[in-house]
Motif scaffolding. Structure first.
Motif, mmCIF file in Angstrom:
data_model
loop_
_atom_site.group_PDB
_atom_site.id
_atom_site.type_symbol
_atom_site.label_atom_id
_atom_site.label_comp_id
_atom_site.label_asym_id
_atom_site.label_seq_id
_atom_site.Cartn_x
_atom_site.Cartn_y
_atom_site.Cartn_z
ATOM 1 N N THR A 1 26.744 34.599 -12.088
ATOM 2 C CA THR A 1 27.552 33.649 -11.751
ATOM 3 C C THR A 1 26.739 32.476 -11.105
ATOM 4 O OG1 THR A 1 27.937 34.427 -9.556
ATOM 5 C CG2 THR A 1 29.439 35.298 -11.349
ATOM 6 N N ASP B 1 29.822 33.973 -0.747
ATOM 7 C CA ASP B 1 30.735 33.876 -0.005
ATOM 8 C C ASP B 1 31.980 33.577 -0.694
ATOM 9 O OD1 ASP B 1 30.115 31.506 -1.172
ATOM 10 O OD2 ASP B 1 29.891 29.911 0.610
ATOM 11 N N ARG B 2 32.279 33.942 -1.779
ATOM 12 C CA ARG B 2 33.261 33.789 -2.686
ATOM 13 C C ARG B 2 34.309 35.186 -2.982
ATOM 14 N NH1 ARG B 2 31.779 31.195 -8.166
ATOM 15 N NH2 ARG B 2 34.001 30.805 -8.257
ATOM 16 N N TYR B 3 35.413 35.125 -3.078
ATOM 17 C CA TYR B 3 36.261 36.199 -3.399
ATOM 18 C C TYR B 3 37.125 36.071 -4.587
ATOM 19 C CZ TYR B 3 35.524 36.623 1.891
ATOM 20 O OH TYR B 3 34.887 37.044 3.076
ATOM 21 N N ALA B 4 37.172 37.376 -5.222
ATOM 22 C CA ALA B 4 37.737 37.316 -6.490
ATOM 23 C C ALA B 4 38.565 38.616 -6.809
ATOM 24 C CB ALA B 4 36.748 37.384 -7.582
ATOM 25 N N TRP C 1 38.666 34.027 -9.264
ATOM 26 C CA TRP C 1 38.045 33.374 -8.110
ATOM 27 C C TRP C 1 39.399 33.112 -7.329
ATOM 28 C CZ3 TRP C 1 33.731 35.421 -7.135
ATOM 29 C CH2 TRP C 1 32.931 35.559 -7.914
ATOM 30 N N ASN D 1 38.276 34.417 5.304
ATOM 31 C CA ASN D 1 37.606 35.679 4.817
ATOM 32 C C ASN D 1 38.357 36.894 4.743
ATOM 33 O OD1 ASN D 1 35.224 33.867 4.594
ATOM 34 N ND2 ASN D 1 34.934 34.223 6.878
ATOM 35 N N LYS E 1 33.835 40.777 -3.537
ATOM 36 C CA LYS E 1 33.098 39.405 -2.689
ATOM 37 C C LYS E 1 31.741 39.314 -3.444
ATOM 38 C CE LYS E 1 31.723 37.784 1.742
ATOM 39 N NZ LYS E 1 31.375 38.102 3.155
ATOM 40 N N ARG E 2 31.635 38.021 -3.680
ATOM 41 C CA ARG E 2 30.044 37.702 -4.132
ATOM 42 C C ARG E 2 29.724 36.378 -3.491
ATOM 43 N NH1 ARG E 2 30.857 41.909 -5.867
ATOM 44 N NH2 ARG E 2 30.622 42.954 -7.912
ATOM 45 N N GLN F 1 25.177 33.010 -8.059
ATOM 46 C CA GLN F 1 25.039 33.592 -6.824
ATOM 47 C C GLN F 1 23.578 34.345 -6.683
ATOM 48 O OE1 GLN F 1 27.118 33.156 -4.233
ATOM 49 N NE2 GLN F 1 28.574 31.974 -5.728
ATOM 50 N N GLU G 1 41.359 30.685 -4.149
ATOM 51 C CA GLU G 1 40.733 29.403 -3.481
ATOM 52 C C GLU G 1 41.560 29.600 -2.156
ATOM 53 O OE1 GLU G 1 42.962 26.484 -5.764
ATOM 54 O OE2 GLU G 1 41.751 26.578 -7.395
ATOM 55 N N GLU G 2 41.073 29.120 -1.216
ATOM 56 C CA GLU G 2 41.694 29.160 0.282
ATOM 57 C C GLU G 2 43.120 28.943 0.054
ATOM 58 O OE1 GLU G 2 41.249 30.295 4.244
ATOM 59 O OE2 GLU G 2 39.856 30.361 2.655
#
Length: 300
Positions: free
Chosen positions: A194, A145-148, A63, A98, A142-143, A196, A65-66
């Protein structure tokens, strides 16, 4: 010696035996054809699992992080790739508003198709981008609002250790006629492992009968097919704990389709800890044992 003549009774009996034998042979042929169909489907399923884009070669889920997320095989990176599978420091994944970029070290030897990568926006993009380094492949998912970063290893131990999937005996009684009740505009919450939750369109509900009892399953859409997430009383005993998947043809003009539970299959999470599988909604937990399709895999 005079040959004994066959009595009318014996003649009729012989004729009936021939008819029964022919019927049994035909029935065996029909059953055989159905078994061949299911076995061919299952073989294709195994072949798909083994492909480069199959589930058996997943090697990581990271995952983002910004900001900057350094990556490589050295443990000082934020994202640590498998040892002996990459150079110690490959560069950074950058998550900004994003969007995801990659910025590589000069000697990273990372490729997009056949082109080496320096700095590149990799998500979102018009074409799905899969990057390569040695035996590793990765892309962005993308899951919510998260990105991995989803990582594959074409030399994954999951792939090398795979020896097939046990199944229940094929039985055509588990190919069940179902009627489709449209539910236009209906959305159902689908939770993944997860945590979500996403609201997904449900085009309709499937109604069917097993052993004289009525059951229903809410369907989702997957391309040109209905996609069903379901649980049953074999879960955590003979089949994967959280349930299985099933696809079905869209209903005909009379609203009829078939649920062939001989084609019930395990979610990706049965094979790898790096998948993000959806879970069956509460209303799709069947109060019956579905002893058809794929059994549990490995230690899951």
């Amino acid at each position: 010696m005079k040959k004994q003549q066959q009595t009318p009774y014996k003649s009729v009996l012989s004729f009936l035996l021939i008819i029964v034998s022919l019927f049994a042979f035909k029935k065996t042929e029909e059953d055989s054809a159905y078994e061949k169909e299911i076995k061919a489907w299952h073989q294709q399923r195994i072949d798909n699992l083994k492909k480069e884009n199959g589930w058996l070669n997943l090697a990581g889920l990271f995952w983002l992080e910004e900001g900057k997320n350094s990556f490589g095989s050295n443990s000082d990176n934020k994202i640590v790739f498998p040892k002996d599978k990459s150079k110690p420091f490959l560069g950074d994944f950058i998550l900004s508003k994003n969007e995801v970029y990659i910025e590589t070290k000069a000697d990273a030897e990372i490729f997009n198709d056949e082109q080496t990568v320096g700095k590149l926006k990799i998500f979102p993009s018009e074409k799905n981008i899969t990057l390569k380094h040695q035996s590793l492949r990765w892309f962005v998912i993308k899951r919510g609002d998260r990105y991995a970063i989803r990582l594959r290893d074409l030399e994954s131990p999951f792939l090398k250790e795979f020896h097939g999937i046990d199944t229940f005996p094929i039985d055509e009684k588990w190919k069940i006629k179902a009627t489709f009740e449209p539910t236009i505009g209906k959305k159902i919450p689908i939770i993944d492992i997860t945590g979500q939750t996403s609201q997904q369109d449900s085009p309709g509900t499937l109604h069917f009968t097993i052993a004289g009892k009525n059951y229903t399953l809410d369907a989702l859409l997957e391309g040109e097919h209905l996609f069903i997430l379901f649980g049953d009383k074999t879960n955590k005993v003979e089949t994967y704990g959280s349930g299985r998947f099933l696809t079905a043809e869209k209903p005909d003009s009379e609203g009829v389709t078939y649920l062939d539970f001989n084609k019930a299959y395990n979610p990706p999470c049965a094979f790898t800890p790096y998948a993000t599988c959806p879970l069956p909604p509460k209303q799709n937990q069947l109060s019956i044992e579905i002893k058809a399709g794929e059994k549990n895999y490995g230690h899951h």
